[in-house]
Motif scaffolding. Structure first.
Motif, PDB file in Angstrom:
ATOM      1  N   ALA A 168       0.836  -1.208   0.000  1.00 40.92           N
ATOM      2  CA  ALA A 168       0.000   0.000   0.000  1.00 40.92           C
ATOM      3  C   ALA A 168       0.872   1.261   0.000  1.00 40.92           C
ATOM      4  CB  ALA A 168      -0.932   0.003   1.207  1.00 40.92           C
ATOM      5  N   PHE A 169       1.979   1.223   0.750  1.00 43.00           N
ATOM      6  CA  PHE A 169       2.922   2.350   0.701  1.00 43.00           C
ATOM      7  C   PHE A 169       3.484   2.508  -0.709  1.00 43.00           C
ATOM      8  CE2 PHE A 169       3.952   1.776   5.466  1.00 43.00           C
ATOM      9  CZ  PHE A 169       2.937   2.659   5.812  1.00 43.00           C
ATOM     10  N   GLY A 170       3.743   1.395  -1.375  1.00 45.32           N
ATOM     11  CA  GLY A 170       4.227   1.439  -2.755  1.00 45.32           C
ATOM     12  C   GLY A 170       3.200   2.053  -3.693  1.00 45.32           C
ATOM     13  N   TYR A 171       1.929   1.709  -3.495  1.00 43.52           N
ATOM     14  CA  TYR A 171       0.865   2.312  -4.314  1.00 43.52           C
ATOM     15  C   TYR A 171       0.803   3.827  -4.099  1.00 43.52           C
ATOM     16  CZ  TYR A 171      -1.141  -2.254  -5.517  1.00 43.52           C
ATOM     17  OH  TYR A 171      -1.355  -3.521  -6.004  1.00 43.52           O
ATOM     18  N   ILE A 172       0.962   4.247  -2.854  1.00 42.20           N
ATOM     19  CA  ILE A 172       0.943   5.683  -2.562  1.00 42.20           C
ATOM     20  C   ILE A 172       2.121   6.372  -3.246  1.00 42.20           C
ATOM     21  CG2 ILE A 172       1.208   7.392  -0.713  1.00 42.20           C
ATOM     22  CD1 ILE A 172      -0.357   5.376   1.090  1.00 42.20           C
ATOM     23  N   LEU A 173       3.295   5.757  -3.162  1.00 39.08           N
ATOM     24  CA  LEU A 173       4.473   6.299  -3.834  1.00 39.08           C
ATOM     25  C   LEU A 173       4.263   6.376  -5.342  1.00 39.08           C
ATOM     26  CD1 LEU A 173       7.486   7.188  -3.743  1.00 39.08           C
ATOM     27  CD2 LEU A 173       8.040   4.766  -4.063  1.00 39.08           C
ATOM     28  N   SER A 174       3.686   5.344  -5.923  1.00 46.34           N
ATOM     29  CA  SER A 174       3.460   5.357  -7.369  1.00 46.34           C
ATOM     30  C   SER A 174       2.429   6.420  -7.754  1.00 46.34           C
ATOM     31  CB  SER A 174       3.028   3.983  -7.873  1.00 46.34           C
ATOM     32  OG  SER A 174       1.759   3.631  -7.379  1.00 46.34           O
ATOM     33  N   PHE A 175       1.444   6.671  -6.892  1.00 47.95           N
ATOM     34  CA  PHE A 175       0.476   7.733  -7.172  1.00 47.95           C
ATOM     35  C   PHE A 175       1.164   9.098  -7.164  1.00 47.95           C
ATOM     36  CE2 PHE A 175      -2.593  10.932  -5.752  1.00 47.95           C
ATOM     37  CZ  PHE A 175      -3.509  10.846  -6.802  1.00 47.95           C
ATOM     38  N   ILE A 176       2.060   9.298  -6.212  1.00 48.53           N
ATOM     39  CA  ILE A 176       2.791  10.569  -6.146  1.00 48.53           C
ATOM     40  C   ILE A 176       3.657  10.744  -7.388  1.00 48.53           C
ATOM     41  CG2 ILE A 176       4.580  11.836  -4.884  1.00 48.53           C
ATOM     42  CD1 ILE A 176       3.408  10.539  -2.303  1.00 48.53           C
ATOM     43  N   LEU A 177       4.310   9.660  -7.812  1.00 49.38           N
ATOM     44  CA  LEU A 177       5.187   9.730  -8.978  1.00 49.38           C
ATOM     45  C   LEU A 177       4.426   9.686 -10.298  1.00 49.38           C
ATOM     46  CD1 LEU A 177       8.127   7.466  -7.804  1.00 49.38           C
ATOM     47  CD2 LEU A 177       8.048   9.963  -7.930  1.00 49.38           C
ATOM     48  N   LEU A 199       3.946   2.923 -14.300  1.00 48.97           N
ATOM     49  CA  LEU A 199       4.760   1.707 -14.383  1.00 48.97           C
ATOM     50  C   LEU A 199       5.004   1.113 -13.004  1.00 48.97           C
ATOM     51  CD1 LEU A 199       7.400   2.814 -17.025  1.00 48.97           C
ATOM     52  CD2 LEU A 199       5.468   1.269 -17.358  1.00 48.97           C
ATOM     53  N   LEU A 200       5.259   1.970 -12.031  1.00 46.08           N
ATOM     54  CA  LEU A 200       5.465   1.493 -10.662  1.00 46.08           C
ATOM     55  C   LEU A 200       4.205   0.834 -10.102  1.00 46.08           C
ATOM     56  CD1 LEU A 200       7.626   4.186  -8.853  1.00 46.08           C
ATOM     57  CD2 LEU A 200       8.201   1.816  -9.307  1.00 46.08           C
ATOM     58  N   TRP A 201       3.041   1.423 -10.401  1.00 43.75           N
ATOM     59  CA  TRP A 201       1.784   0.866  -9.909  1.00 43.75           C
ATOM     60  C   TRP A 201       1.615  -0.559 -10.422  1.00 43.75           C
ATOM     61  CZ3 TRP A 201      -2.690  -1.380 -11.462  1.00 43.75           C
ATOM     62  CH2 TRP A 201      -3.705  -1.456 -10.529  1.00 43.75           C
ATOM     63  N   TRP A 202       1.846  -0.764 -11.716  1.00 41.72           N
ATOM     64  CA  TRP A 202       1.731  -2.106 -12.287  1.00 41.72           C
ATOM     65  C   TRP A 202       2.765  -3.052 -11.687  1.00 41.72           C
ATOM     66  CZ3 TRP A 202      -2.285  -4.077 -14.483  1.00 41.72           C
ATOM     67  CH2 TRP A 202      -3.197  -3.260 -15.126  1.00 41.72           C
ATOM     68  N   ALA A 203       3.964  -2.568 -11.458  1.00 46.74           N
ATOM     69  CA  ALA A 203       5.011  -3.406 -10.865  1.00 46.74           C
ATOM     70  C   ALA A 203       4.617  -3.840  -9.453  1.00 46.74           C
ATOM     71  CB  ALA A 203       6.342  -2.655 -10.839  1.00 46.74           C
ATOM     72  N   PHE A 204       4.101  -2.917  -8.648  1.00 47.72           N
ATOM     73  CA  PHE A 204       3.666  -3.262  -7.294  1.00 47.72           C
ATOM     74  C   PHE A 204       2.506  -4.247  -7.325  1.00 47.72           C
ATOM     75  CE2 PHE A 204       5.733   0.805  -5.897  1.00 47.72           C
ATOM     76  CZ  PHE A 204       6.651   0.204  -5.059  1.00 47.72           C
TER      77      PHE A 204
END
Length: 123
Positions: free
Chosen positions: A70-79, A87-92
């Motif tokens: 979930a922290f990764g999803y938040i980071l990907s939303f910011i980026l 790309l990060l969202w799909w990777a997570f």
């Protein structure tokens, strides 16, 4: 007429322990629920943590991993605003699904599974 202040005798009954098979089953379901997010792991942990030690351990592990994702999803939303977030969202998402299925397969055989990376917030 019944006394409104009388306690319900069923309210003081401790929850029954899970059998070994049920304990393994709910512990593995906590990992498989990670495909849907952190809520299935959280619900399983809250309901069954006192009823089976395997379920308690595995649900906490699954919940810690899903919180990390979930922290990764938040980071990907910011980026997302610098175009790498999608790309990060799909990777997570892929990492979450793959590791949740691997953990489910290990846990259903009665083996404890520890994710290779997870922030251990719930001890």
């Amino acid at each position: 007429m019944t006394d409104p202040n009388a306690q319900n005798p069923d309210a003081n009954i401790a929850p029954t322990r899970l059998s070994h098979e049920q304990d393994v089953q709910w512990g593995s379901f906590a990992h498989l629920g990670g495909v849907l997010g952190f809520l299935p792991s959280l619900i399983i942990w809250l309901v069954f943590k006192d009823r089976g030690s395997f379920t308690d351990t595995e649900a906490k592990e699954a919940l810690n991993f899903q919180i990390t994702i979930a922290f990764g999803y938040i980071l990907s939303f910011i980026l997302l605003f610098v175009f790498i977030g999608a790309l990060l969202w799909w990777a997570f998402w892929i990492v979450s699904v793959v590791f949740s299925i691997i953990a489910f397969l290990r846990a259903k055989d009665g083996n404890h599974y520890r994710y290779p990376f997870a922030i251990r917030l719930i001890k």
